[in-house]
Motif scaffolding. Sequence first.
Motif, PDB file in Angstrom:
ATOM      1  N   UNK A 126      -5.155 -72.776  43.722  1.00 22.42           N
ATOM      2  CA  UNK A 126      -6.502 -72.646  42.809  1.00 22.42           C
ATOM      3  C   UNK A 126      -6.527 -73.826  41.591  1.00 22.42           C
ATOM      4  N   UNK A 127      -5.865 -74.464  41.850  1.00 27.00           N
ATOM      5  CA  UNK A 127      -5.812 -75.692  40.439  1.00 27.00           C
ATOM      6  C   UNK A 127      -7.448 -76.470  40.799  1.00 27.00           C
ATOM      7  N   UNK A 128      -7.568 -76.392  39.782  1.00 25.31           N
ATOM      8  CA  UNK A 128      -8.979 -77.456  39.596  1.00 25.31           C
ATOM      9  C   UNK A 128      -9.449 -78.777  40.702  1.00 25.31           C
ATOM     10  N   UNK A 174      -4.975 -72.456  36.423  1.00 23.80           N
ATOM     11  CA  UNK A 174      -6.628 -73.022  37.152  1.00 23.80           C
ATOM     12  C   UNK A 174      -7.089 -72.942  37.202  1.00 23.80           C
ATOM     13  N   UNK A 175      -8.332 -73.222  38.085  1.00 24.76           N
ATOM     14  CA  UNK A 175      -9.449 -72.276  38.048  1.00 24.76           C
ATOM     15  C   UNK A 175     -10.129 -71.075  38.124  1.00 24.76           C
ATOM     16  N   UNK A 186     -11.383 -74.859  44.499  1.00 25.62           N
ATOM     17  CA  UNK A 186     -10.310 -75.086  44.112  1.00 25.62           C
ATOM     18  C   UNK A 186      -8.789 -75.303  45.067  1.00 25.62           C
ATOM     19  N   UNK A 187      -8.241 -75.785  44.908  1.00 23.00           N
ATOM     20  CA  UNK A 187      -7.195 -76.552  45.997  1.00 23.00           C
ATOM     21  C   UNK A 187      -6.631 -75.655  46.431  1.00 23.00           C
ATOM     22  N   UNK A 188      -5.749 -76.427  47.727  1.00 25.39           N
ATOM     23  CA  UNK A 188      -4.847 -74.834  48.303  1.00 25.39           C
ATOM     24  C   UNK A 188      -3.130 -75.457  48.098  1.00 25.39           C
ATOM     25  N   UNK A 189      -2.922 -74.850  48.689  1.00 28.14           N
ATOM     26  CA  UNK A 189      -1.309 -74.289  48.628  1.00 28.14           C
ATOM     27  C   UNK A 189      -0.551 -75.911  49.268  1.00 28.14           C
ATOM     28  N   UNK A 247     -13.453 -72.631  31.588  1.00 26.97           N
ATOM     29  CA  UNK A 247     -14.547 -72.913  30.922  1.00 26.97           C
ATOM     30  C   UNK A 247     -14.333 -74.744  31.113  1.00 26.97           C
ATOM     31  N   UNK A 248     -12.562 -75.055  30.130  1.00 24.46           N
ATOM     32  CA  UNK A 248     -12.080 -76.072  30.647  1.00 24.46           C
ATOM     33  C   UNK A 248     -12.553 -77.099  32.042  1.00 24.46           C
ATOM     34  N   UNK A 249     -12.542 -76.395  32.694  1.00 27.41           N
ATOM     35  CA  UNK A 249     -12.564 -77.562  34.108  1.00 27.41           C
ATOM     36  C   UNK A 249     -14.366 -77.554  34.148  1.00 27.41           C
TER      37      UNK A 249
END
Length: 490
Positions: free
Chosen positions: A160-162, A20-21, A135-138, A53-55
Motif C-alpha cells: 500500500x505504499x504509494x 500509505x496511498x 500501490x506497492x505489494x509487500x 492527497x499528498x501522494x
Amino acid sequence: MEFETVIGLEVHAQLLTRSKLFCGCSTQFGAPPNANTCPVCLALPGALPVVNREAVAMAVKAAIALGCDINETSIFARKNYFYPDLPKGYQISQFDRPLGEHGVVRVFSGERTETGKIVNRQEKAFGITRLHMEDDAGKSIHEGLPDSRLKSYVNLNRTGVPLIEIVSDPDFRSSQEAYDYLTQLRKTLLYIRVCDGNMEEGSLRCDANVSIRPKGATKLGTKVEIKNLNSFRFLQRALEYEIGRQTQVLSEGGQIVQETRLWDETEERTFTMRSKEEAHDYRYFPEPDLLPLKLDPEWIEQIKAELPELPGAKTQRFVAEYGLPAEDAFLLTSSPALPDYFETCAKASGNARASANWIMGDLAYALKNAGKEIEASPVTAEQLAALIRTIDSGEISGKIAKTVFEEMARTTEEPAAIIKRLGLVQVSDEASLNSIIDGILAANPKQVAEYRSGKTKVLGFLVGQVMKETKGQANPQVLNELLKKRLAES
Ligand SMILES: [Zn+2]
C-alpha cells in the motif's frame, strides 16, 4: 547484418509521503515486520481505500517535472494477480487514463569509450509514454529466517505504499542513453523531493524492455523484459549482456522469445523468469471502491509554480552562464545540494572554472574518503572560494593550495589561518627574491656563464635552486622574470 538496439524503461519510484496511498499506515522503512498494517492494507472484508492527497500532489509534481500532460480526470483500476505478498489479490493502479502522459525528458547524454570514459555529451530528448500512480505489494522473504528451509515469510509493511510508475517511450539506442536517462530521472525526482532515489532500499526500481532490429528497419523486434535492475551498474551490465545475447541469437538465424528475464549479478547473465504477460492477463477494470480522480486545474497550476529549477534547465544554464563544458555541468547538477555549493563558490570567488575543478577534483575526493555528502562538507563553499581567491591573487601557488586544501578538509579552518600558521605565503616581493637570486647566481658561476653563452636551458636549474631556497614558496612567474632580467644584466 548490423543491428540497432531499442530500449524502453519502466521505473517505479516510491513517493516520500509519511503514510500509505489508501490508508493512514506509516511508510517508514525498517519498522518491525508487519507493524505498519491496518484493515485497509491487509484487505480485511469491508475495509475501503481513501486516497492520500499528498501522494497525488507528489505524483502531479513529478508528472509536471517530467514534461507530461496532466489528465484532470484519471481513473484508478484494479490490476489482478495472485501473489502471497498481495493481500487484496490486485494492485490498485491506473490503466486507461493515467495521471500523466506524453512527457519529454531532456538529457545530456554521452557516448562511452572503450575505457569507460564518457565523451560527446549532448542534449537529447527522450519521450515518456505515461506516468501513473499505484500501490506497492509487500515483500516475501525466502531466506535468512528460522525455518527458511521449510517456510516462506511475508512482510506487509510495504503493502500500500504509494508509487509512481514512469514508462518511457522505446527511445534509447544504447545502454548509455538508458543509463543517462535514469540518472536524469533520479536527479529530477530528488530535486522536487518526491522520492529519495535509494535503489538499494528499493525506493527506485527499474525494469527494461530490450529488443534489437536490423539497422534501418522501422518495425520493432520482439522485446524481452529484464527485471531486478536495482543499481545503475546492474542496469548497464544487464543491457549490454542482453543486447549481445539477442544479437547472437538473431545472427545465428534464431528467434527471440517474448519473455521476462532476471539479471543475475554473480553469474553476470540474464535468465528466463517467465513468459511475458500481456495487459489482458491482468483483467484490468475500474476500481469500484474509488471515484475517478479529479484534479482542480488551479491546484495543478499552484504545484507547477512551486517547482524548483530542474536539473536539465540547470545544466543548460551552467553551460551558458558559467561557460562550463557540458560534462562538468552535468556532474555539478547531480544532486540537489551540489549546484548550490558550486554557485555560492563561483560567485564568491569570481572564478567559476576553478570552482568547478576544485569541487569535482579535490573536494569530491575528500568527501569520498570521508564517506560524506556535500551537505556535510568540512570545507564550506565560502572557504573554498577564499582559497581560490588566494591563488588568483598570487598569494599562494596552485601547488601549495593543494596542501592548504587538505588541511582545510582536516581541520575545517579558514584558508588564511592555515596559510599563516604553516607560513605558506608565496614570496612575490621583488627585493627579497632578488637577494636570494643574487646568492644563487654567485654560487653557480658555471651555469650563469652557460646561460649567457646562449644555453638558456640552464634557466630551469637556476629556478629550481631558488625554489629550493624558498621551500617552494617563490612566485614562479615573478621569479622567472627577475631571474631573466638579472642574467641579462651581466
Ligand atoms: Zn494500512
